[in-house]
Motif scaffolding. Structure first.
Motif, PDB file in Angstrom:
ATOM      1  N   MET A 153      15.281 -36.012 -42.964  1.00 38.77           N
ATOM      2  CA  MET A 153      14.771 -35.120 -41.922  1.00 38.77           C
ATOM      3  C   MET A 153      14.869 -33.689 -42.403  1.00 38.77           C
ATOM      4  SD  MET A 153      16.448 -37.354 -39.083  1.00 38.77           S
ATOM      5  CE  MET A 153      16.597 -38.691 -40.213  1.00 38.77           C
ATOM      6  N   ALA A 154      13.777 -32.967 -42.399  1.00 40.42           N
ATOM      7  CA  ALA A 154      13.787 -31.583 -42.880  1.00 40.42           C
ATOM      8  C   ALA A 154      14.510 -30.719 -41.868  1.00 40.42           C
ATOM      9  CB  ALA A 154      12.360 -31.100 -43.075  1.00 40.42           C
ATOM     10  N   THR A 155      15.111 -29.664 -42.341  1.00 40.52           N
ATOM     11  CA  THR A 155      15.767 -28.749 -41.426  1.00 40.52           C
ATOM     12  C   THR A 155      14.872 -27.542 -41.193  1.00 40.52           C
ATOM     13  OG1 THR A 155      16.956 -27.866 -43.303  1.00 40.52           O
ATOM     14  CG2 THR A 155      18.096 -29.458 -41.940  1.00 40.52           C
ATOM     15  N   HIS A 156      14.888 -26.618 -42.112  1.00 43.14           N
ATOM     16  CA  HIS A 156      14.100 -25.417 -41.878  1.00 43.14           C
ATOM     17  C   HIS A 156      13.794 -24.760 -43.207  1.00 43.14           C
ATOM     18  CE1 HIS A 156      18.231 -24.039 -42.267  1.00 43.14           C
ATOM     19  NE2 HIS A 156      17.756 -22.884 -42.636  1.00 43.14           N
ATOM     20  N   ARG A 157      12.784 -23.871 -43.189  1.00 46.08           N
ATOM     21  CA  ARG A 157      12.546 -23.000 -44.329  1.00 46.08           C
ATOM     22  C   ARG A 157      13.355 -21.741 -44.126  1.00 46.08           C
ATOM     23  NH1 ARG A 157       6.394 -21.893 -45.290  1.00 46.08           N
ATOM     24  NH2 ARG A 157       7.309 -20.501 -46.800  1.00 46.08           N
ATOM     25  N   GLU A 158      13.896 -21.211 -45.196  1.00 47.22           N
ATOM     26  CA  GLU A 158      14.730 -20.016 -45.058  1.00 47.22           C
ATOM     27  C   GLU A 158      13.868 -18.821 -44.678  1.00 47.22           C
ATOM     28  OE1 GLU A 158      17.885 -19.681 -45.181  1.00 47.22           O
ATOM     29  OE2 GLU A 158      18.419 -21.697 -45.778  1.00 47.22           O
ATOM     30  N   GLY A 159      14.485 -17.883 -43.972  1.00 46.60           N
ATOM     31  CA  GLY A 159      13.768 -16.654 -43.617  1.00 46.60           C
ATOM     32  C   GLY A 159      13.924 -15.621 -44.711  1.00 46.60           C
ATOM     33  N   ILE A 160      13.099 -15.727 -45.736  1.00 46.96           N
ATOM     34  CA  ILE A 160      13.225 -14.829 -46.886  1.00 46.96           C
ATOM     35  C   ILE A 160      12.347 -13.623 -46.631  1.00 46.96           C
ATOM     36  CG2 ILE A 160      12.881 -14.610 -49.335  1.00 46.96           C
ATOM     37  CD1 ILE A 160      13.518 -17.476 -49.667  1.00 46.96           C
ATOM     38  N   PHE A 161      12.986 -12.484 -46.398  1.00 41.88           N
ATOM     39  CA  PHE A 161      12.276 -11.228 -46.212  1.00 41.88           C
ATOM     40  C   PHE A 161      12.254 -10.464 -47.530  1.00 41.88           C
ATOM     41  CE2 PHE A 161      11.788 -10.583 -41.575  1.00 41.88           C
ATOM     42  CZ  PHE A 161      12.435 -11.710 -41.127  1.00 41.88           C
ATOM     43  N   VAL A 162      11.544  -9.316 -47.511  1.00 42.83           N
ATOM     44  CA  VAL A 162      11.521  -8.478 -48.709  1.00 42.83           C
ATOM     45  C   VAL A 162      12.907  -7.908 -48.955  1.00 42.83           C
ATOM     46  CG1 VAL A 162      10.651  -6.325 -49.640  1.00 42.83           C
ATOM     47  CG2 VAL A 162       9.096  -7.912 -48.562  1.00 42.83           C
ATOM     48  N   GLU A 163      13.599  -7.555 -47.839  1.00 44.80           N
ATOM     49  CA  GLU A 163      14.922  -6.953 -48.006  1.00 44.80           C
ATOM     50  C   GLU A 163      15.939  -7.971 -48.509  1.00 44.80           C
ATOM     51  OE1 GLU A 163      12.557  -4.841 -44.998  1.00 44.80           O
ATOM     52  OE2 GLU A 163      13.178  -6.937 -45.193  1.00 44.80           O
ATOM     53  N   GLY A 164      15.668  -9.229 -48.299  1.00 43.42           N
ATOM     54  CA  GLY A 164      16.622 -10.238 -48.735  1.00 43.42           C
ATOM     55  C   GLY A 164      16.537 -11.466 -47.864  1.00 43.42           C
ATOM     56  N   LEU A 165      17.541 -12.350 -48.024  1.00 43.32           N
ATOM     57  CA  LEU A 165      17.572 -13.578 -47.230  1.00 43.32           C
ATOM     58  C   LEU A 165      18.189 -13.282 -45.879  1.00 43.32           C
ATOM     59  CD1 LEU A 165      17.338 -16.710 -47.229  1.00 43.32           C
ATOM     60  CD2 LEU A 165      19.679 -16.755 -47.970  1.00 43.32           C
ATOM     61  N   TRP A 166      17.532 -13.701 -44.812  1.00 36.49           N
ATOM     62  CA  TRP A 166      18.000 -13.439 -43.456  1.00 36.49           C
ATOM     63  C   TRP A 166      19.170 -14.368 -43.175  1.00 36.49           C
ATOM     64  CZ3 TRP A 166      18.773 -15.092 -38.524  1.00 36.49           C
ATOM     65  CH2 TRP A 166      18.640 -14.141 -37.517  1.00 36.49           C
ATOM     66  N   VAL A 167      20.282 -13.800 -42.714  1.00 33.10           N
ATOM     67  CA  VAL A 167      21.491 -14.600 -42.493  1.00 33.10           C
ATOM     68  C   VAL A 167      21.794 -14.612 -40.999  1.00 33.10           C
ATOM     69  CG1 VAL A 167      23.947 -14.770 -42.946  1.00 33.10           C
ATOM     70  CG2 VAL A 167      22.418 -14.074 -44.757  1.00 33.10           C
ATOM     71  N   GLU A 168      22.024 -15.772 -40.440  1.00 34.01           N
ATOM     72  CA  GLU A 168      22.337 -15.907 -39.016  1.00 34.01           C
ATOM     73  C   GLU A 168      23.840 -15.791 -38.843  1.00 34.01           C
ATOM     74  OE1 GLU A 168      20.303 -16.856 -35.917  1.00 34.01           O
ATOM     75  OE2 GLU A 168      22.183 -15.801 -35.568  1.00 34.01           O
ATOM     76  N   LYS A 169      24.258 -14.708 -38.139  1.00 39.52           N
ATOM     77  CA  LYS A 169      25.691 -14.473 -38.051  1.00 39.52           C
ATOM     78  C   LYS A 169      26.327 -15.170 -36.856  1.00 39.52           C
ATOM     79  CE  LYS A 169      26.909 -11.479 -41.176  1.00 39.52           C
ATOM     80  NZ  LYS A 169      27.023 -10.242 -41.842  1.00 39.52           N
ATOM     81  N   GLU A 170      25.514 -15.591 -35.879  1.00 40.57           N
ATOM     82  CA  GLU A 170      26.083 -16.229 -34.687  1.00 40.57           C
ATOM     83  C   GLU A 170      26.726 -17.545 -35.070  1.00 40.57           C
ATOM     84  OE1 GLU A 170      25.257 -13.658 -31.562  1.00 40.57           O
ATOM     85  OE2 GLU A 170      25.920 -15.710 -31.263  1.00 40.57           O
ATOM     86  N   SER A 171      27.801 -17.906 -34.350  1.00 46.50           N
ATOM     87  CA  SER A 171      28.402 -19.210 -34.590  1.00 46.50           C
ATOM     88  C   SER A 171      28.050 -20.128 -33.431  1.00 46.50           C
ATOM     89  CB  SER A 171      29.920 -19.083 -34.744  1.00 46.50           C
ATOM     90  OG  SER A 171      30.433 -18.360 -33.667  1.00 46.50           O
ATOM     91  N   LEU A 172      28.460 -21.380 -33.557  1.00 43.35           N
ATOM     92  CA  LEU A 172      28.120 -22.366 -32.544  1.00 43.35           C
ATOM     93  C   LEU A 172      28.726 -21.972 -31.201  1.00 43.35           C
ATOM     94  CD1 LEU A 172      28.427 -25.973 -33.998  1.00 43.35           C
ATOM     95  CD2 LEU A 172      26.458 -24.962 -32.877  1.00 43.35           C
ATOM     96  N   ASP A 173      28.072 -22.448 -30.148  1.00 37.73           N
ATOM     97  CA  ASP A 173      28.555 -22.205 -28.803  1.00 37.73           C
ATOM     98  C   ASP A 173      29.965 -22.763 -28.648  1.00 37.73           C
ATOM     99  OD1 ASP A 173      27.519 -23.098 -25.482  1.00 37.73           O
ATOM    100  OD2 ASP A 173      28.075 -21.166 -26.335  1.00 37.73           O
ATOM    101  N   ASN A 174      30.785 -22.124 -27.783  1.00 41.81           N
ATOM    102  CA  ASN A 174      32.166 -22.583 -27.600  1.00 41.81           C
ATOM    103  C   ASN A 174      32.245 -23.936 -26.923  1.00 41.81           C
ATOM    104  OD1 ASN A 174      33.513 -20.514 -28.814  1.00 41.81           O
ATOM    105  ND2 ASN A 174      33.478 -19.213 -26.992  1.00 41.81           N
ATOM    106  N   SER A 175      31.168 -24.338 -26.212  1.00 41.68           N
ATOM    107  CA  SER A 175      31.220 -25.629 -25.526  1.00 41.68           C
ATOM    108  C   SER A 175      31.179 -26.781 -26.517  1.00 41.68           C
ATOM    109  CB  SER A 175      30.049 -25.743 -24.561  1.00 41.68           C
ATOM    110  OG  SER A 175      28.850 -25.651 -25.280  1.00 41.68           O
ATOM    111  N   ILE A 176      30.730 -26.507 -27.748  1.00 47.92           N
ATOM    112  CA  ILE A 176      30.656 -27.580 -28.753  1.00 47.92           C
ATOM    113  C   ILE A 176      31.960 -27.572 -29.534  1.00 47.92           C
ATOM    114  CG2 ILE A 176      29.394 -28.378 -30.768  1.00 47.92           C
ATOM    115  CD1 ILE A 176      26.949 -27.001 -29.638  1.00 47.92           C
ATOM    116  N   PRO A 177      32.663 -28.722 -29.603  1.00 41.16           N
ATOM    117  CA  PRO A 177      33.949 -28.735 -30.321  1.00 41.16           C
ATOM    118  C   PRO A 177      33.757 -28.353 -31.779  1.00 41.16           C
ATOM    119  CG  PRO A 177      33.585 -30.796 -29.156  1.00 41.16           C
ATOM    120  CD  PRO A 177      32.329 -30.022 -29.034  1.00 41.16           C
ATOM    121  N   HIS A 178      34.715 -27.574 -32.299  1.00 35.53           N
ATOM    122  CA  HIS A 178      34.591 -27.114 -33.669  1.00 35.53           C
ATOM    123  C   HIS A 178      35.076 -28.196 -34.628  1.00 35.53           C
ATOM    124  CE1 HIS A 178      34.990 -24.620 -37.224  1.00 35.53           C
ATOM    125  NE2 HIS A 178      36.199 -25.105 -37.366  1.00 35.53           N
TER     126      HIS A 178
END
Lengths: 144, 180
Positions: free
Chosen positions: A1-26
């Motif tokens: 199952m494919a996940t996603h294509r990376e968000g490669i911008f000119v400035e660089g690779l887009w990084v998602e800083k948010e973490s998982l919701d607290n309702s989901i056990p870590h």
């Protein structure tokens, strides 16, 4: 199952800083590299068979990632348990095998001696055996 | 007959060799065929043995990957949920003044979308009517994110990442590229 294509911008690779919701056990990620995972693949397959099967059956029902998070956590925890058990019991032979794999382009056929030592150690200490499904009768390839 | 080119009376001197010399030597045709056949048989046997061995090696590697697949799929699932939730949060933040907006939901009714995809001001149909999960094909990533990973991390160099025809245009600004 494919996940996603990376968000490669000119400035660089887009990084998602948010973490998982607290309702989901870590759960800690497995974090192992390809060589250790390859050498423990068959032992993971037999030790964590139930959790893997649950996860795959859940995936068969739906592609939604949210539906199978629980089974996925069980799979990850089982993998981490197995890695810790291997490190405790068979660390030296495991390291010997996966370091050989690292030098040989992850080719299992090039590292048979180290694999034999590692498989014997795991069979002795943890009782897990490497079995290749659907193989024809006769000596299996890793025992030749 | 007069004028015929023949040997002198008594024959040619015996020291002159005039007859052709093509001795039958070496292996016969049958032997040659047998040797060639043997070589081909040997080669074919070896090839089939090697093919079967390579198939078993491939089987071993494939089963190793099959056993490991759930680990990676579980990790990817958690990553996808994290990213989708973050995107929905950002979208809800932008549209906080519109309570009827459903963020990052392809099955929410869209105002103005009628049956058959026609423009209909009074109708509100969802984009997808199925019960199955539909992954969004494109999502919006804000380009003003500070957390970019430098191109040289995966590309090896930052060279040639700037496009002068685009980035050096007079009306290019960081906030609103290419004019307002």
């Amino acid at each position: 199952m494919a996940t996603h294509r990376e968000g490669i911008f000119v400035e660089g690779l887009w990084v998602e800083k948010e973490s998982l919701d607290n309702s989901i056990p870590h759960v800690d990620e497995v974090g192992a590299t390809s060589a250790p995972l390859l050498s423990m693949a068959y032992f993971f397959g037999s030790a964590c068979k139930d959790y893997s099967e649950d996860f795959v059956l859940c995936k068969n029902e739906s592609q939604d990632p949210r539906k199978c998070l629980k089974e996925g956590r069980k799979v990850t925890r089982c993998a981490i348990d197995l890695i810790e058990k291997l490190k405790l019991n068979c660390n030296k032979s495991w390291e010997g095998h996966w370091k050989c794999l690292d030098e040989n382009n992850q080719m299992l056929e090039k590292c048979r001696p180290q694999e034999k030592v590692f498989n014997d150690c795991v069979f002795q200490k943890l009782g897990l055996e490497k079995v290749i499904p659907d193989a024809p009768e006769g000596k299996p390839i890793h025992l030749k | 007959m007069a004028g015929q080119d023949s040997a002198p009376a008594g024959g040619f001197p015996t020291t002159i060799k005039y007859k052709r010399n093509l001795p039958t030597r070496g292996p016969s045709g049958a032997v040659l065929l047998l040797v060639a056949g043997a070589a081909m048989t040997y080669g074919l046997v070896k090839t089939t043995e090697n093919t079967r061995e390579r198939r078993e090696i491939k089987r071993e590697k494939t089963w190793a990957r099959i056993h490991l697949a759930p680990i990676f799929q579980a990790e990817a699932d958690r990553d996808m949920v994290r990213r989708m939730d973050a995107i929905a949060k950002r979208e809800a933040e932008i549209m906080k003044d519109h309570p009827e907006w459903a963020a990052n939901d392809l099955k929410a009714p869209v105002k103005g979308l009628g049956k058959g995809g026609v423009l209909d001001e009074n109708a509100a149909e969802p984009v997808y009517h199925t019960e199955r999960y539909v992954a969004p094909t494109t999502v919006f990533l804000p380009p003003t994110n500070e957390s970019f990973l430098d191109a040289q991390w995966w590309r090896g160099t930052k060279l040639f990442t700037k496009n002068p025809a685009y980035h050096d245009r007079k009306d290019f600004t960081k906030e609103h590229p290419i004019g307002e």
